[in-house]
Design an enzyme around this catalytic site. Sequence first.
Site, mmCIF file in Angstrom:
data_model
loop_
_atom_site.group_PDB
_atom_site.id
_atom_site.type_symbol
_atom_site.label_atom_id
_atom_site.label_comp_id
_atom_site.label_asym_id
_atom_site.label_seq_id
_atom_site.Cartn_x
_atom_site.Cartn_y
_atom_site.Cartn_z
ATOM 1 N N LYS A 1 0.831 -1.202 0.000
ATOM 2 C CA LYS A 1 0.000 0.000 0.000
ATOM 3 C C LYS A 1 0.867 1.253 0.000
ATOM 4 C CE LYS A 1 -1.785 1.940 3.621
ATOM 5 N NZ LYS A 1 -2.559 2.256 4.843
ATOM 6 N N ASP B 1 -6.260 0.850 0.610
ATOM 7 C CA ASP B 1 -6.424 1.158 2.033
ATOM 8 C C ASP B 1 -7.808 0.701 2.473
ATOM 9 O OD1 ASP B 1 -8.203 3.024 1.029
ATOM 10 O OD2 ASP B 1 -7.313 4.748 2.057
#
Length: 245
Positions: free
Chosen positions: A139, A157
């Site tokens: 991420k 996310d």
Amino acid sequence: MSARPTAPRASLPVTPPDTALVRRARKVNRILAETYPDAHCELDFDDPFQLLVVTVLSAQTTDRRVNAVRPTLFAVYPDPTAMAGASREHLEQIIGPLGFFRAKTESLLKLSQALVERYDGQVPGRLDDLVTLPGVGRKTANVVLGNAFDVPGITVDTHFGRLVRRLGWTEETDPVKVEHAIGALFPRRDWTPLSHHLIWHGRRRCHAKKPACGACPVARLCPSFGAGPTDPIEAEKLVTTQGPA
């Protein structure tokens, strides 16, 4: 010397995605692009190192809180060399308001040391290199690639994961599997802006507990319509102009 930025390698699904799903997903993205024309990374940064650090710091807190401590942090520790030699106590004092400050301080110290020792103090522009750095997962790596190096990346996310499941684009919950599944629905050039559109929508309308369904621009394309208030007036009260404080 840092590696030349390249696009992250993504595993292709065994079977191609359904054509109708691809069309619906891309239409949703077009509508969200019109709804949020200014969608962008809400973390402030001036260079790849700053973005890498503030993204690590953003875990379990809000972008606005990270942005508030950013000027003080980088005024004292502007680059990996300076941060690698930072006093642990002083770093903890600066980032204390963000929570989990001891663990985050440890990550910043190790991250900066790794950049100095392995990459001559430069942030690498390849996903395979970024994810080897302490405290950096896919991420964070995709945030840095997409926003500091203009290398397409999908940022999975909590908002992104919640929305793609609500929209019926995938049932996957593992972030890596979500990344690959959604990447198959869109051309690579759309990956970074798609991430911004969904994250902005998740922060402003499609909230986790009470989505503003009646004020949603993609309501007719969403199989989860009705998860929140459908009355336009009631739903509009839930709409925010920015992410949480």
